[in-house]
Design a protein around this motif. Structure first.
Motif, PDB file in Angstrom:
ATOM      1  N   VAL A  81      10.154  92.850 -60.206  1.00 12.75           N
ATOM      2  CA  VAL A  81      10.620  91.458 -60.165  1.00 12.75           C
ATOM      3  C   VAL A  81      11.619  91.297 -61.307  1.00 12.75           C
ATOM      4  CG1 VAL A  81       9.978  89.023 -60.321  1.00 12.75           C
ATOM      5  CG2 VAL A  81       8.403  90.653 -59.235  1.00 12.75           C
ATOM      6  N   HIS A  82      12.833  90.836 -60.968  1.00 17.28           N
ATOM      7  CA  HIS A  82      13.906  90.735 -61.963  1.00 17.28           C
ATOM      8  C   HIS A  82      14.352  89.290 -62.084  1.00 17.28           C
ATOM      9  CE1 HIS A  82      13.974  94.673 -60.028  1.00 17.28           C
ATOM     10  NE2 HIS A  82      14.394  95.145 -61.177  1.00 17.28           N
ATOM     11  N   LEU A  83      14.272  88.716 -63.280  1.00 20.29           N
ATOM     12  CA  LEU A  83      14.770  87.356 -63.515  1.00 20.29           C
ATOM     13  C   LEU A  83      16.264  87.464 -63.822  1.00 20.29           C
ATOM     14  CD1 LEU A  83      11.640  87.205 -64.074  1.00 20.29           C
ATOM     15  CD2 LEU A  83      12.165  85.240 -65.512  1.00 20.29           C
ATOM     16  N   LEU A  84      17.078  86.784 -63.021  1.00 20.66           N
ATOM     17  CA  LEU A  84      18.523  86.916 -63.171  1.00 20.66           C
ATOM     18  C   LEU A  84      19.040  86.017 -64.281  1.00 20.66           C
ATOM     19  CD1 LEU A  84      19.896  87.256 -59.529  1.00 20.66           C
ATOM     20  CD2 LEU A  84      18.718  88.916 -60.998  1.00 20.66           C
ATOM     21  N   SER A  85      20.149  86.447 -64.898  1.00 21.42           N
ATOM     22  CA  SER A  85      20.788  85.623 -65.926  1.00 21.42           C
ATOM     23  C   SER A  85      21.854  84.745 -65.276  1.00 21.42           C
ATOM     24  CB  SER A  85      21.416  86.508 -66.999  1.00 21.42           C
ATOM     25  OG  SER A  85      22.554  87.144 -66.457  1.00 21.42           O
ATOM     26  N   ARG A  86      22.312  83.755 -66.009  1.00 18.29           N
ATOM     27  CA  ARG A  86      23.269  82.787 -65.470  1.00 18.29           C
ATOM     28  C   ARG A  86      24.549  83.448 -64.961  1.00 18.29           C
ATOM     29  NH1 ARG A  86      24.923  78.995 -70.387  1.00 18.29           N
ATOM     30  NH2 ARG A  86      26.384  78.233 -68.861  1.00 18.29           N
ATOM     31  N   GLN A  87      24.850  84.652 -65.462  1.00 16.95           N
ATOM     32  CA  GLN A  87      26.076  85.362 -65.037  1.00 16.95           C
ATOM     33  C   GLN A  87      25.876  86.127 -63.720  1.00 16.95           C
ATOM     34  OE1 GLN A  87      24.726  85.845 -68.151  1.00 16.95           O
ATOM     35  NE2 GLN A  87      26.211  84.895 -69.538  1.00 16.95           N
ATOM     36  N   GLN A  88      24.674  86.102 -63.133  1.00 18.03           N
ATOM     37  CA  GLN A  88      24.400  87.012 -62.011  1.00 18.03           C
ATOM     38  C   GLN A  88      24.325  86.340 -60.638  1.00 18.03           C
ATOM     39  OE1 GLN A  88      21.073  89.064 -64.002  1.00 18.03           O
ATOM     40  NE2 GLN A  88      22.362  90.895 -63.981  1.00 18.03           N
ATOM     41  N   GLN A  89      25.157  85.313 -60.446  1.00 11.84           N
ATOM     42  CA  GLN A  89      25.218  84.652 -59.136  1.00 11.84           C
ATOM     43  C   GLN A  89      25.582  85.615 -58.016  1.00 11.84           C
ATOM     44  OE1 GLN A  89      27.480  81.141 -58.321  1.00 11.84           O
ATOM     45  NE2 GLN A  89      27.002  80.284 -60.319  1.00 11.84           N
ATOM     46  N   GLU A  90      26.541  86.513 -58.285  1.00 10.77           N
ATOM     47  CA  GLU A  90      26.986  87.435 -57.229  1.00 10.77           C
ATOM     48  C   GLU A  90      25.853  88.358 -56.807  1.00 10.77           C
ATOM     49  OE1 GLU A  90      29.906  85.663 -56.145  1.00 10.77           O
ATOM     50  OE2 GLU A  90      29.480  87.554 -55.111  1.00 10.77           O
ATOM     51  N   LEU A  91      25.053  88.786 -57.798  1.00  8.93           N
ATOM     52  CA  LEU A  91      23.904  89.649 -57.500  1.00  8.93           C
ATOM     53  C   LEU A  91      22.900  88.892 -56.625  1.00  8.93           C
ATOM     54  CD1 LEU A  91      22.924  92.508 -58.236  1.00  8.93           C
ATOM     55  CD2 LEU A  91      21.673  91.491 -60.155  1.00  8.93           C
ATOM     56  N   ALA A  92      22.688  87.608 -56.947  1.00  9.86           N
ATOM     57  CA  ALA A  92      21.776  86.779 -56.145  1.00  9.86           C
ATOM     58  C   ALA A  92      22.298  86.663 -54.713  1.00  9.86           C
ATOM     59  CB  ALA A  92      21.636  85.399 -56.778  1.00  9.86           C
ATOM     60  N   THR A  94      24.303  88.763 -53.142  1.00 10.97           N
ATOM     61  CA  THR A  94      24.197  90.086 -52.500  1.00 10.97           C
ATOM     62  C   THR A  94      22.791  90.294 -51.936  1.00 10.97           C
ATOM     63  OG1 THR A  94      25.863  91.044 -53.943  1.00 10.97           O
ATOM     64  CG2 THR A  94      24.303  92.583 -52.944  1.00 10.97           C
ATOM     65  N   PHE A  95      21.771  89.963 -52.742  1.00 12.03           N
ATOM     66  CA  PHE A  95      20.396  90.241 -52.311  1.00 12.03           C
ATOM     67  C   PHE A  95      19.849  89.172 -51.357  1.00 12.03           C
ATOM     68  CE2 PHE A  95      18.822  94.167 -54.005  1.00 12.03           C
ATOM     69  CZ  PHE A  95      19.820  94.524 -54.896  1.00 12.03           C
ATOM     70  N   ALA A  96      20.693  88.197 -50.993  1.00 18.70           N
ATOM     71  CA  ALA A  96      20.307  87.220 -49.970  1.00 18.70           C
ATOM     72  C   ALA A  96      21.162  87.394 -48.720  1.00 18.70           C
ATOM     73  CB  ALA A  96      20.462  85.807 -50.520  1.00 18.70           C
ATOM     74  N   THR A  97      22.047  88.411 -48.711  1.00 15.93           N
ATOM     75  CA  THR A  97      22.937  88.603 -47.565  1.00 15.93           C
ATOM     76  C   THR A  97      22.338  89.598 -46.592  1.00 15.93           C
ATOM     77  OG1 THR A  97      24.850  88.159 -48.976  1.00 15.93           O
ATOM     78  CG2 THR A  97      25.289  89.278 -46.892  1.00 15.93           C
ATOM     79  N   PRO A 106      29.021  96.921 -56.300  1.00 17.26           N
ATOM     80  CA  PRO A 106      28.840  96.984 -57.751  1.00 17.26           C
ATOM     81  C   PRO A 106      27.408  96.774 -58.255  1.00 17.26           C
ATOM     82  CG  PRO A 106      29.665  94.827 -57.124  1.00 17.26           C
ATOM     83  CD  PRO A 106      29.553  95.622 -55.856  1.00 17.26           C
ATOM     84  N   THR A 107      26.392  96.741 -57.363  1.00 20.95           N
ATOM     85  CA  THR A 107      25.010  96.614 -57.843  1.00 20.95           C
ATOM     86  C   THR A 107      24.674  97.818 -58.723  1.00 20.95           C
ATOM     87  OG1 THR A 107      24.349  95.433 -55.844  1.00 20.95           O
ATOM     88  CG2 THR A 107      22.578  96.441 -57.135  1.00 20.95           C
ATOM     89  N   ARG A 108      24.167  97.545 -59.926  1.00 18.81           N
ATOM     90  CA  ARG A 108      23.791  98.634 -60.839  1.00 18.81           C
ATOM     91  C   ARG A 108      22.270  98.705 -60.903  1.00 18.81           C
ATOM     92  NH1 ARG A 108      25.382  97.700 -66.036  1.00 18.81           N
ATOM     93  NH2 ARG A 108      25.049  99.894 -66.438  1.00 18.81           N
ATOM     94  N   TRP A 109      21.721  99.874 -60.579  1.00 20.37           N
ATOM     95  CA  TRP A 109      20.271 100.030 -60.552  1.00 20.37           C
ATOM     96  C   TRP A 109      19.907 101.482 -60.820  1.00 20.37           C
ATOM     97  CZ3 TRP A 109      17.682 102.869 -56.572  1.00 20.37           C
ATOM     98  CH2 TRP A 109      18.536 103.360 -55.568  1.00 20.37           C
ATOM     99  N   ARG A 110      18.643 101.710 -61.113  1.00 14.51           N
ATOM    100  CA  ARG A 110      18.128 103.072 -61.308  1.00 14.51           C
ATOM    101  C   ARG A 110      16.753 103.136 -60.642  1.00 14.51           C
ATOM    102  NH1 ARG A 110      14.230 102.298 -65.207  1.00 14.51           N
ATOM    103  NH2 ARG A 110      14.483 100.289 -66.212  1.00 14.51           N
ATOM    104  N   LEU A 119      16.855  96.925 -61.264  1.00 16.37           N
ATOM    105  CA  LEU A 119      18.224  96.454 -61.458  1.00 16.37           C
ATOM    106  C   LEU A 119      18.563  96.458 -62.946  1.00 16.37           C
ATOM    107  CD1 LEU A 119      18.210  93.437 -58.974  1.00 16.37           C
ATOM    108  CD2 LEU A 119      18.928  95.798 -58.560  1.00 16.37           C
ATOM    109  N   GLU A 120      19.839  96.773 -63.261  1.00 20.14           N
ATOM    110  CA  GLU A 120      20.303  96.806 -64.658  1.00 20.14           C
ATOM    111  C   GLU A 120      20.780  95.418 -65.074  1.00 20.14           C
ATOM    112  OE1 GLU A 120      19.963  99.486 -66.363  1.00 20.14           O
ATOM    113  OE2 GLU A 120      20.242 101.242 -65.073  1.00 20.14           O
ATOM    114  N   ASP A 121      20.713  95.150 -66.370  1.00 16.65           N
ATOM    115  CA  ASP A 121      21.343  93.983 -67.009  1.00 16.65           C
ATOM    116  C   ASP A 121      20.750  92.633 -66.613  1.00 16.65           C
ATOM    117  OD1 ASP A 121      23.123  95.800 -68.169  1.00 16.65           O
ATOM    118  OD2 ASP A 121      24.482  95.662 -66.439  1.00 16.65           O
ATOM    119  N   THR A 122      19.501  92.604 -66.152  1.00 17.46           N
ATOM    120  CA  THR A 122      18.897  91.305 -65.841  1.00 17.46           C
ATOM    121  C   THR A 122      18.312  90.698 -67.124  1.00 17.46           C
ATOM    122  OG1 THR A 122      16.786  92.298 -65.210  1.00 17.46           O
ATOM    123  CG2 THR A 122      18.407  91.966 -63.454  1.00 17.46           C
ATOM    124  N   LEU A 123      17.929  89.422 -67.039  1.00 16.87           N
ATOM    125  CA  LEU A 123      17.407  88.720 -68.219  1.00 16.87           C
ATOM    126  C   LEU A 123      16.018  89.248 -68.587  1.00 16.87           C
ATOM    127  CD1 LEU A 123      18.325  86.334 -69.952  1.00 16.87           C
ATOM    128  CD2 LEU A 123      17.158  84.803 -68.335  1.00 16.87           C
TER     129      LEU A 123
END
Ligand SMILES: Cc1cc2nc3c(=O)[nH]c(=O)nc-3n(C[C@H](O)[C@H](O)[C@H](O)COP(=O)(O)O)c2cc1C
Length: 180
Positions: A81-92, A94-97, A106-110, A119-123
């Motif tokens: 479960v990843h809490l998104l930061s205010r800069q991650q609208q595009e990621l949100a 993407t994962f609702a499309t 450009p999704t960054r994950w490992r 997912l990388e760079d989440t809050l």
């Protein structure tokens, strides 16, 4: 003049669902992305994440039984479960499309523990062991116990309100503590 209350009745279930959906537009929610192991990897945007218990620690989220993520989540032993930061609208978005590869650039994950895509760079994130799934209407409530968690020390969450992504208006980054 105040408008009359909507009286719910099982006679018109569609009208009741519409009334509830309209009311929920007033609820501001934290946006998360839930991920699960799979080939291909599975993940979806959700606002249904909540803390259920602190001792023991238990969280939950709800997933539509008709969604493409459900077959994998119905079997997963672990989820992220990843809490998104205010800069991650595009990621949100993407994962609702529907019908796209949500994990493509450009999704960054490992690949994380237990094969969970992280997912990388989440809050903040939690790696959770699923302990139960409760079917309620057209959704399942998934209950899970966090086994690992991480959060940033600064940053502001991405919110969803009135059908739009939003930020905290009065957000102020805490200033770095001065070391004497
Ligand atoms: C802001 C937002 C919040 C969402 N919250 C949930 C949720 O809590 N549970 C859920 O099942 N779907 C939720 N969805 C829908 C999923 O992200 C996704 O779009 C849906 O599962 C359709 O995916 P599919 O076509 O691959 O089945 C949300 C979508 C958005 C945009």
């Amino acid at each position: 003049m105040t408008k009359p209350a909507h009286r719910l009745s099982p006679v018109d279930a569609d009208a009741d669902a519409d009334a509830l959906r309209t009311l929920l537009r007033h609820q501001a929610s934290t946006v998360v992305v839930v991920t699960a192991p799979g080939t291909p990897a599975v993940g979806f945007t959700a606002t249904s994440f909540t803390s259920v218990s602190l001792a023991p620690p238990i969280i939950s989220f709800c997933l539509n039984l008709g969604s493409s993520s459900w077959p994998a989540v119905s079997r997963s032993r672990y989820v992220g479960v990843h809490l998104l930061s205010r800069q991650q609208q595009e990621l949100a978005r993407t994962f609702a499309t529907s019908g796209i590869d949500r994990f493509a650039a450009p999704t960054r994950w490992r690949l994380g523990p237990e094969g969970v895509p992280m997912l990388e760079d989440t809050l903040a994130w939690l790696l959770c062991r699923v302990i139960d799934r409760v079917t309620v209407g057209d959704h399942a409530i998934v209950l899970a116990e966090p086994e690992q968690l991480w959060h940033a020390d600064v940053g502001s969450p991405l919110l969803y309100h009135r059908g739009r992504y939003a930020n905290l208006a009065d957000h102020v980054e805490p200033t770095a503590r001065r070391v004497a």
